[in-house]
Design an enzyme around this catalytic site. Sequence first.
Site, short mmCIF file in Angstrom:
data_model
loop_
_atom_site.label_atom_id
_atom_site.label_comp_id
_atom_site.label_asym_id
_atom_site.label_seq_id
_atom_site.Cartn_x
_atom_site.Cartn_y
_atom_site.Cartn_z
N PRO A 36 0.97 -1.02 -0.06
CA PRO A 36 0.08 -0.04 0.01
C PRO A 36 0.89 1.25 -0.06
O PRO A 36 1.59 1.74 0.84
CB PRO A 36 -0.71 -0.13 1.27
CG PRO A 36 -0.09 -1.01 2.07
CD PRO A 36 0.95 -1.70 1.31
N GLU A 37 0.70 2.08 -0.86
CA GLU A 37 1.05 3.60 -0.97
C GLU A 37 -0.14 4.42 -0.94
O GLU A 37 -1.28 3.70 -0.99
CB GLU A 37 2.00 3.62 -2.04
CG GLU A 37 3.61 3.06 -1.98
CD GLU A 37 4.60 3.88 -2.76
OE1 GLU A 37 4.31 5.11 -2.74
OE2 GLU A 37 5.50 3.20 -3.14
#
Length: 300
Positions: free
Chosen positions: A2-3
């Site tokens: 996750p960014e």
Amino acid sequence: MPELPEVETVCRGLDQAMTSRKIISVDQNRPNLRFPFPKNFPGRLAGRKIERVTRRAKYILVELDAGLTLLMHLGMSGRFEILTDDKSHKPGSFHQKIAAGQKGVNGFGKHAHVVFYLDEGTKIVYSDPRRFGFMDLVKTKERDSHPNLKVLGVEPLGNEMNADYIREHFRGKQTSLKAILLNQKIIAGIGNIYACEALFRAGLSPARKAASLALKSTKAKERAENLAIEIRSVLTDAIQAGGSSLRDFANVEGDLGYFQHTFQAYDQEGEACKRPGCYGVIKRIVQNNRSTFFCPSCQK
DNA sequence: AAGCGAACCTGGCTGC
DNA sequence: TGCAGCCAGGTTCGCT
């Protein structure tokens, strides 16, 4: 994985699935993730109504009634799955995968550490093999003074993130552009992938000194302007790609936010540079213990 | 005092 | 096939 764009997509999916619903109960299957869960975590959530789900940098904020907010971070490997009654037994669904032998203590997989049971039969399953994520409860009014939020810099998609802000905050910094983009105290939410991609788009070397964008020259101002524009564009494009590749922000199996990306620099070592007219080859180097991918020919 | 490396943890891939 | 070694998208802490 996750960014910010993934977290944004997860937030939209959770908002859709959770808002206006009531939490019936919560299974918490271990005492901690990265940090211990707050005391009586399931008990404090049971019976709460969900008002909305929002994002600050890579943090997910679930606003509940009674002035309470559930603060969550996905770490490196955190993910959510939404299970509803109508899709929980489709072939290839989470239940089917579990039946194939990945069943954990709670029946949702070995790394399913938290399950939120909502009204109308919806289950929200949080899995996190590496356990770098965490969850906390905070009074909504005191949200911004939470230790993890109060240190954060500006949102990369907010109006405050612009060339002037970059020049002001990069001034005198001897660290590299790559390292400063990862510093959450300055701009909050850029991770390793999008730091590489933004610098590629801006045509700036990841090794360039941050301070060089704060010099008085026209060139320095141009570079800061470009960087601000490209940070915004790369994140916006990724969010758009995520939103459009996921039906209602979740795929058919209920997995949230994990869409297929095509990167121009990240993880492209040895590939031909994709910039029109550039004949360079993408190179991998290590900066601050993290992989950086860039084109030495067109990023200066 | 800024800036860097190590640490937190598990799983997946590569190469011998 | 087994196993060692390396790598991973985040963040904080402590040392220099």
